[in-house]
Structure formats: C-alpha cells, structure tokens
Design a protein around this motif. Structure first.
Motif, PDB file in Angstrom:
ATOM      1  N   PHE A 132      -9.901  -1.939  -6.439  1.00  0.00           N
ATOM      2  CA  PHE A 132      -8.978  -1.504  -5.384  1.00  0.00           C
ATOM      3  C   PHE A 132      -8.492  -0.076  -5.583  1.00  0.00           C
ATOM      4  O   PHE A 132      -7.503   0.335  -4.995  1.00  0.00           O
ATOM      5  CB  PHE A 132      -7.791  -2.484  -5.324  1.00  0.00           C
ATOM      6  N   GLU A 133      -9.193   0.706  -6.403  1.00  0.00           N
ATOM      7  CA  GLU A 133      -8.841   2.109  -6.604  1.00  0.00           C
ATOM      8  C   GLU A 133      -8.888   2.862  -5.282  1.00  0.00           C
ATOM      9  O   GLU A 133      -9.777   2.657  -4.453  1.00  0.00           O
ATOM     10  CB  GLU A 133      -9.801   2.752  -7.597  1.00  0.00           C
ATOM     11  N   GLY A 134      -7.906   3.752  -5.113  1.00  0.00           N
ATOM     12  CA  GLY A 134      -7.904   4.597  -3.916  1.00  0.00           C
ATOM     13  C   GLY A 134      -7.245   3.974  -2.711  1.00  0.00           C
ATOM     14  O   GLY A 134      -7.123   4.614  -1.663  1.00  0.00           O
ATOM     15  N   LEU A 135      -6.792   2.720  -2.829  1.00  0.00           N
ATOM     16  CA  LEU A 135      -6.106   2.056  -1.726  1.00  0.00           C
ATOM     17  C   LEU A 135      -4.598   2.214  -1.905  1.00  0.00           C
ATOM     18  O   LEU A 135      -4.102   2.385  -3.025  1.00  0.00           O
ATOM     19  CB  LEU A 135      -6.480   0.580  -1.676  1.00  0.00           C
ATOM     20  N   PRO A 136      -3.830   2.176  -0.815  1.00  0.00           N
ATOM     21  CA  PRO A 136      -2.387   2.380  -0.914  1.00  0.00           C
ATOM     22  C   PRO A 136      -1.706   1.298  -1.724  1.00  0.00           C
ATOM     23  O   PRO A 136      -2.131   0.153  -1.736  1.00  0.00           O
ATOM     24  CB  PRO A 136      -1.922   2.354   0.548  1.00  0.00           C
TER      25      PRO A 136
END
Length: 233
Positions: free
Chosen positions: A228-232
């Motif tokens: 989930f890297e890069g997700l808010p």
C-alpha cells in the motif's frame, strides 16, 4: 483505472518481481510461494483492488476484524488469521478462516480440535514457533514443540500444515536469516520423525525481509506495508 488501482498494481508487480528474483537465487519456483496480503490497516477499496489483481489470500491480525472484513468482501478469498487467537474466539473464527497461522500452545490446539469436532470441520493451521527466543514474542520454543509433537499429531480434527515464525525487527534483512533457517531446519527435523505429517508450509517473512525468507524456504509470506505504499494515510 483509478489512482488507487494503478498504485496497487504497480506495487504488486514490483513485489512479485522481487519474489521471482529471490526464487531464482534459491533455485525455487515462484509458484511455491504464496503472497498473503496483510490488510489490517487497509481501506476497503484498497483490498478490493488487490483482489481484482488476483490476490486471494488475505491476512488479518485480530479475529474481530477478520470477521468484519469477511462480511465486507464479496469476492471469494481465503482468510488467514495471522495474529494471536484467544481460546474464547475460536468458535467464531473457525468457520471463516482458511488458515490459522499463530497456534502457539498445546492448550490452544486442543481447544481448536474440540470446537472443530463439534462443528464438523477440519481446521488448517500452522504452529507458531519463537525461534529467536525473544521474550516479547508468542509461540512454542523449539524444545516445547518437540516435546508436544506427539500430542499435537494426535488431535484428529486438525490439519497441521506447517510452521510459522517472526524474525526480530531489524533494518538489515540478512539478520533475519538465522531465524528463518532455524524454522526450516526444525520443520525438516519434525517431518523426519516417525508418523510425521508433511508440514509443507513455512509462513515467514514480512515487508522488510520477505526475500530472505523466500531464499530460506518460505511458502507463505505476510506482506502489508509495501503493498500500500504511495496511498493516502
């Protein structure tokens, strides 16, 4: 494709490439490594995007959240309980969880066997082993597991599929190797005992050290953060 779907697709592609590379280094097939997506801090739309990309093994740490997620996700998935299971939660979790990763005592295994017998189920589980000896971690010590092995094998409604462990936290994945190697060696020792079960599964390795785990024989890796890297937040 939405921004969320695109980001998860990119992360998943990158992780699978790293799994493939680790398998090549260990002369293994990538088909023998199952990615269990740890969804405990993920939003529902993120999980749905993962499932849409072919990830069908989802892991939750807490029994109650696993039960809630199972009601929310309509797609056919396999739920893995990767966190501690209290004996009073066994009855609710057994019909839902495809795999229990953290069976850490003979008492808990006996409880699961009894409830599985009542419900007419055969529960698939992994035995958690505290290979590193850290006081903060749950699990059988290797000596305890060997001492309880005959009793565990005598529980008729359990399918003991293998072993699970967690390595000590470290910024250096290589420092996890002795823990993962120790679990594999313990599995091999138990599998060679008279009347032993196959013990095909080794659940080990997380976001920071899964490549080392794959090199040491992991068949299940429990990955959440880097999916989930890069997700808010």
């Amino acid at each position: 494709m939405t921004t969320v779907e695109s980001r998860i697709a990119e992360n998943l592609t990158r992780i699978r490439a790293r799994i493939d590379a680790a398998c090549r280094r260990a002369a293994r097939s990538s088909a023998d490594v199952r990615l269990v997506a740890v969804t405990k801090s993920a939003r529902l739309e993120w999980i749905e995007a993962l499932v849409a990309r072919g990830v069908h093994d989802l892991g939750e740490s807490r029994p109650q959240q696993l039960l809630e997620r199972a009601e929310q996700i309509a797609a056919p998935v396999r739920w893995h309980l990767i966190g501690h299971l209290q004996r009073n939660k066994v009855r609710k979790v057994l019909p839902v969880a495809a795999w229990l990763h953290s069976v850490d005592s003979l008492a808990l295994a006996t409880r699961i066997d009894g409830i599985a017998t009542e419900l007419g189920l055969r529960s698939r589980l992994l035995l958690e082993v505290n290979v590193s000896g850290e006081a903060s971690k749950n699990g059988f010590t290797p000596a305890q597991l060997q001492a309880n092995w005959a009793a565990l094998c005598g529980l008729s409604h359990l399918e003991i599929g293998g072993l699970m462990t967690m390595a000590p936290f470290s910024e250096k994945p290589e420092e996890s190797r002795p823990t993962f190697r120790g679990l594999r060696q313990l599995r091999d020792h138990l599998a060679a005992s008279p009347g032993a079960r196959q013990l095909a599964e080794l659940s080990m390795g997380m976001s920071g050290d899964f490549e080392t785990a794959v090199e040491e024989g992991a068949t299940m890796i429990r990955v959440g953060t880097i999916l989930f890297e890069g997700l808010p937040e």
